[in-house]
Scaffold this active site. Structure first.
Site, PDB file in Angstrom:
ATOM      1  N   ASP A   5       0.805  -1.215   0.000  1.00  0.00           N
ATOM      2  CA  ASP A   5       0.000   0.000   0.000  1.00  0.00           C
ATOM      3  C   ASP A   5       0.838   1.265   0.000  1.00  0.00           C
ATOM      4  OD1 ASP A   5      -2.562  -1.032   0.045  1.00  0.00           O
ATOM      5  OD2 ASP A   5      -2.559  -1.283   2.210  1.00  0.00           O
TER       6      ASP A   5
HETATM    7  C1  GLC Z   1      -0.693   2.313   6.155  1.00  0.00           C
HETATM    8  C2  GLC Z   1       0.189   1.217   6.669  1.00  0.00           C
HETATM    9  C3  GLC Z   1       0.190   0.027   5.792  1.00  0.00           C
HETATM   10  C4  GLC Z   1      -1.213  -0.385   5.564  1.00  0.00           C
HETATM   11  C5  GLC Z   1      -2.038   0.763   5.023  1.00  0.00           C
HETATM   12  C6  GLC Z   1      -3.447   0.314   4.880  1.00  0.00           C
HETATM   13  O1  GLC Z   1      -0.159   2.850   5.024  1.00  0.00           O
HETATM   14  O2  GLC Z   1       1.503   1.652   6.783  1.00  0.00           O
HETATM   15  O3  GLC Z   1       0.891  -1.024   6.389  1.00  0.00           O
HETATM   16  O4  GLC Z   1      -1.250  -1.412   4.657  1.00  0.00           O
HETATM   17  O5  GLC Z   1      -1.975   1.844   5.867  1.00  0.00           O
HETATM   18  O6  GLC Z   1      -4.331   1.313   4.544  1.00  0.00           O
HETATM   19  C1  GLC Z   2      -1.192  -4.086   5.604  1.00  0.00           C
HETATM   20  C2  GLC Z   2      -2.479  -4.098   4.835  1.00  0.00           C
HETATM   21  C3  GLC Z   2      -2.358  -4.894   3.571  1.00  0.00           C
HETATM   22  C4  GLC Z   2      -1.170  -4.452   2.802  1.00  0.00           C
HETATM   23  C5  GLC Z   2       0.096  -4.476   3.660  1.00  0.00           C
HETATM   24  C6  GLC Z   2       1.292  -3.926   2.962  1.00  0.00           C
HETATM   25  O1  GLC Z   2      -0.953  -5.346   6.128  1.00  0.00           O
HETATM   26  O2  GLC Z   2      -3.518  -4.634   5.612  1.00  0.00           O
HETATM   27  O3  GLC Z   2      -3.502  -4.757   2.783  1.00  0.00           O
HETATM   28  O4  GLC Z   2      -1.040  -5.289   1.717  1.00  0.00           O
HETATM   29  O5  GLC Z   2      -0.118  -3.718   4.803  1.00  0.00           O
HETATM   30  O6  GLC Z   2       1.212  -2.574   2.705  1.00  0.00           O
END
Ligand code: GLC
Ligand code: GLC
Length: 820
Positions: free
Chosen positions: A487
């Site tokens: 993300d």
């Molecule tokens: C934030 C977190 C990331 C997560 C994302 C979800 O960016 O750092 O780990 O996956 O939010 O919305």
């Molecule tokens: C968090 C989110 C997941 C994402 C990951 C890496 O675990 O829940 O959707 O893929 O972060 O950013």
């Protein structure tokens, strides 16, 4: 590393983790409840309860990021002469003569002893009930008569957990309660649009109560020294506005050796619109009375508890391994499966790191979570797949998240995460292989929950695949969109504004060249699954449409493989992506972050370029550049500065989160890559590094978070304190660890026509047995590795040799012997 302090240990026989010191390095929590009513409970009884949705139906209040940590929960205050103490040590923090917290399967038992009195509280949510039971047993272990004053305590949340922490100009005037006998009812907003209320009951006569927090605690006191408790005098306060609470006061006399049980019940009730009141302004309490009557004696509560234990026995009897390695067996048989259930239930909503007011259920998260859960309760996984698919758009794209209460896509975050569609294949295929239930593909499923837009689930899978193919970039690799699994790799978001969210900002995408090798690998893996599914369908239905579809998609998969080999290989590893301008990311040519884990995981799982040696080189590079003492980091070297073209990933300090943290979720991808390549020793050593029971043994203090479950992130080698864990419990790591060990290491893989046996083990592995219930069958499978890492030589089913590696499915009990 010197021997670290230990705060607890495993008790495998009872399937418990036993905490023996209340001052753990961080609250170590557990989850209560299995379907509708849920609670979080820490080892000092902190935490809260909610009904279905942690944001909109928060029953009790909890303050995150508080000082001191973990304040607020269900507390019992025991006043014995001048001494006031709690069985869970907090909030009074009176030193105890004995303390123990046992976190078990959906229950927690906290026991404290002080001055010859033992107080033991069993917390659980009975199956199918909307209530948390707190069974308190008080025992006089001294030789004198004890006269005790007992105060219970819960603080109500004004239902919406977000506004509860914000909108004080309103909140301080809305709180309402009713008191009836030994029950305190919370009915804030019931007079208007809420058809629900909560109650806190005890099955004993009370000698007083309090429902107004300020009166009970005192304006300048704290939970640690509530005035009413310190003085041993309840105020019988009636809350009007401000902060409603529920506290019972009971006077208890215990003869030497005598013990008494009290059943406290925190319940939630919904009434029909026209049955809300029994008199003007008075709640209709019929359903509360009925619920209380079901759980108002020790016998009834013990029975409900026994049912809960049987429920978990049955769930954990579906897959059981006996290897002789306790650390492996306890994770496989108990804690990994338990964590999978919890992540399935909670997604990423409520933990001690997720405040329950943030995001809903993730499209990709939920599809991955269900792979860890599908063998336990397949019908729930089935429903989840339909719910998820219902938030898809007609072009195959999908809402990134949806709200569990409404099941609607979440407009705040929207769509455009281009890996999302592929995960639907991943989840659905796992479900069908587990159950053999192809009928799910015929379910009519809407787009964006719009009635009238329904097509079959199979059609949803098809457009999911097509969404990738229709969104290819200049190298014929998948366009990344807003982000792929990571993300924080925001390649189409160019942000200099600190008030902008990386997740929802997409300033530019027109003309983008940002492509993802992670999606490429994911597409090949799920594309092969999709092709195999179509082939099965054509085999079973004799319908050539399916074989045509299989051929069509095979071509697309082959094309993707070629594109990766041509444009996605950096010499020693797979590239990670191309940025907006078409420049390489995750390449030796880059200044920082030369290699990323995600594309190594997915492209090795997809076996892209295996014959050319790419897979082996990529796996070796993971060992060389990503691996450290605590697992594999996400990228290396870490970013030391913010890169405008990359977004959030470079916003994290080195070694944390997506910037070179050990993001545990993706370690299993490489481990599976190792297994597919037959490198059992390497697979095992990566796996053991992030296996909680191995970490538990060595690093309780450093690791900080619960040693019985995986956490999302462990600080990487570039961090200030490598090895420190964060974001425990709600992480896709649970499902991936399960998928990895159950199917790829131990090698028991559900398949359409039976169970495929294909272990990949370290050379040191000895004989082991897996007990696997599968559809209507029950297999006892014994594997003789004979020092081999991979490759099944012979299989006998009920004494008769079979050819190939798939045990053909048939109902009943079977014995299987496998030699490698
Ligand atoms: C934030 C977190 C990331 C997560 C994302 C979800 O960016 O750092 O780990 O996956 O939010 O919305
Ligand atoms: C968090 C989110 C997941 C994402 C990951 C890496 O675990 O829940 O959707 O893929 O972060 O950013």
């Amino acid at each position: 590393m010197e021997q670290q302090k230990r705060y607890g240990h495993f008790d495998d026989q009872h399937r418990e983790y036993v905490i023996t010191d209340p001052q753990t390095p961080w609250p170590w929590i557990n989850y209560l409840g299995n379907e509708d009513f849920f609670s979080l409970i820490s080892n000092t009884a902190g935490g809260y309860s909610f009904y279905k949705d942690a944001k909109f139906r928060r029953i009790t209040r909890y303050r995150y990021n508080n000082v001191p940590m973990d304040n607020g929960g269900r507390y019992f205050y025991i006043k014995d002469g001048d001494s006031v103490w709690n069985p869970g040590w907090k909030p009074c923090k009176t030193p105890l003569d004995f303390y123990e917290c046992r976190h078990g399967m959906s229950y927690t038992r906290i026991t404290g002893r002080k001055n010859g009195v033992e107080a033991s509280v069993l917390f659980f949510v009975p199956l199918k009930k909307w209530a948390e039971v707190q069974k308190l047993t008080l025992k006089n272990e001294s030789n004198e008569v004890k006269t005790l004053k007992l105060f219970s305590f819960e603080e109500w949340c004004l239902w919406n957990a977000a506004t509860d922490m914000e909108n004080f100009q309103r909140n301080f005037s809305t709180g309402e309660v009713e008191i009836e006998g030994s029950t305190i009812y919370h009915k804030t907003e019931y007079r208007e649009r809420r058809n629900h209320y909560a109650f806190y009951h005890v099955n004993a006569e009370i000698q007083g109560f309090d429902t107004d927090r300020e009166t009970f605690v005192g304006l300048y006191n704290e939970f640690a020294d509530p005035q009413a408790v310190m003085e041993g005098k309840p105020r019988n306060s009636h809350a009007h506005g401000w902060s409603p609470i529920a506290s019972h006061y009971i006077e208890i006399t215990l003869q030497p050796g005598e013990s008494k049980d009290f059943v406290f019940l925190l319940g939630y009730i919904e009434n029909e619109q026209d049955e809300k009141f029994s008199a003007p302004q008075v709640i209709n309490k019929q359903k509360a009375h009925a619920l209380i009557a079901e759980l108002d004696t020790t016998e009834k509560v013990d029975k409900a508890f026994a049912e809960l234990c049987e429920y978990w026995d049955a769930l954990l009897n579906i897959y059981k391994v006996k290897t002789g390695n306790d650390k492996l067996d306890r994770m496989v048989n108990i804690w990994n499966q338990y964590q999978c259930m919890v992540t399935f239930n909670f997604s990423r909503s409520a933990s001690f790191f997720e405040s329950g007011v943030g995001r809903g259920m993730g499209f990709r998260d939920s599809n991955q979570d269900l792979v860890g859960f599908v063998h336990q309760i397949p019908p729930r996984a089935r429903q989840r797949i339909i719910d998820i698919a219902s938030t898809q758009f007609p072009d195959g794209g999908c809402y990134h998240q949806y709200q569990p209460l409404t099941k609607r896509g979440n407009n705040d975050i929207g769509g455009g995460f281009n890996d999302d569609p592929c995960w639907l294949i991943f989840g659905t295929v796992a479900y069908i292989k587990e159950t053999g239930d192809f009928s799910i593909l015929d379910e009519m499923v809407p787009f964006d929950n719009q009635p009238g837009s329904e097509v079959t689930l199979f059609e949803h899978l098809k457009i999911s695949m097509d969404h990738v193919i229709k969104n290819l970039g200049p190298h014929m690799l998948p366009l990344i969109g807003r982000a792929d699994w990571n993300d924080c790799l925001n390649l189409n978001c160019f942000s200099w504004d600190p008030n902008e969210s990386f997740q929802t900002t997409e300033n530019v995408s027109e003309g983008t060249k940002a492509e993802s090798l992670m999606i490429a690998g994911l597409f090949v893996v799920t594309g092969k699954d999709y092709v195999a599914l179509c082939q099965k369908l054509s085999e079973y239905s004799d319908n050539s449409e399916y074989s045509d579809e299989a051929a069509r998609m095979q071509q697309a998969v082959d094309a993707m493989i070629e594109a990766v080999k041509k444009h996605g290989w950096d010499g020693e590893w797979y590239l990670r992506a191309y940025d907006f301008y078409g420049r390489k990311i995750g390449s030796n040519e880059c200044e920082e972050a030369k290699i990323f884990i995600e594309s190594q995981g997915w492209c090795t799982m997809a076996e892209i370029g295996a014959e050319e040696g790419m897979v082996a080189k990529s796996l070796d590079s993971c060992k060389k550049y990503l691996e450290c003492e605590h697992g594999m980091v996400l990228n290396n070297p870490a970013f030391t500065k913010y890169i405008y073209e990359y977004g959030e990933i470079s916003s994290y300090p080195e070694g944390y989160k997506e910037n070179a943290g050990i993001f545990c979720h993706n370690n299993p991808w490489v481990i599976i890559g190792e297994c597919i390549a037959g490198r059992g020793n390497d697979a095992w050593s990566h796996y053991a590094k992030i296996l909680p029971s191995y970490v538990e043994e060595k690093y309780q203090t450093l690791h900080k978070v619960e040693p019985y479950v995986n956490c999302q992130m462990v600080a990487g080698k570039d961090a200030y304190k490598p090895g420190e864990g964060k974001n425990s419990w709600l992480t896709g790591t649970a499902a991936w660890m399960w998928y990895t060990v159950s199917e790829f290491i131990l090698g028991i893989k559900p398949d359409y026509d039976g169970i495929r046996i294909d272990p990949c083990l370290p050379e040191t592995a000895t004989d082991y047995t897996v007990q696997r219930k599968f559809r209507e069958a029950d297999y006892t499978i014994t594997i003789h590795p004979n020092g081999s890492q991979k490759g099944v030589k012979t299989i006998t089913l009920d004494g008769k040799p079979i050819s190939g590696t798939v045990i053909p499915y048939s109902a009943g009990k079977h014995t299987v012997e496998v030699t490698m």
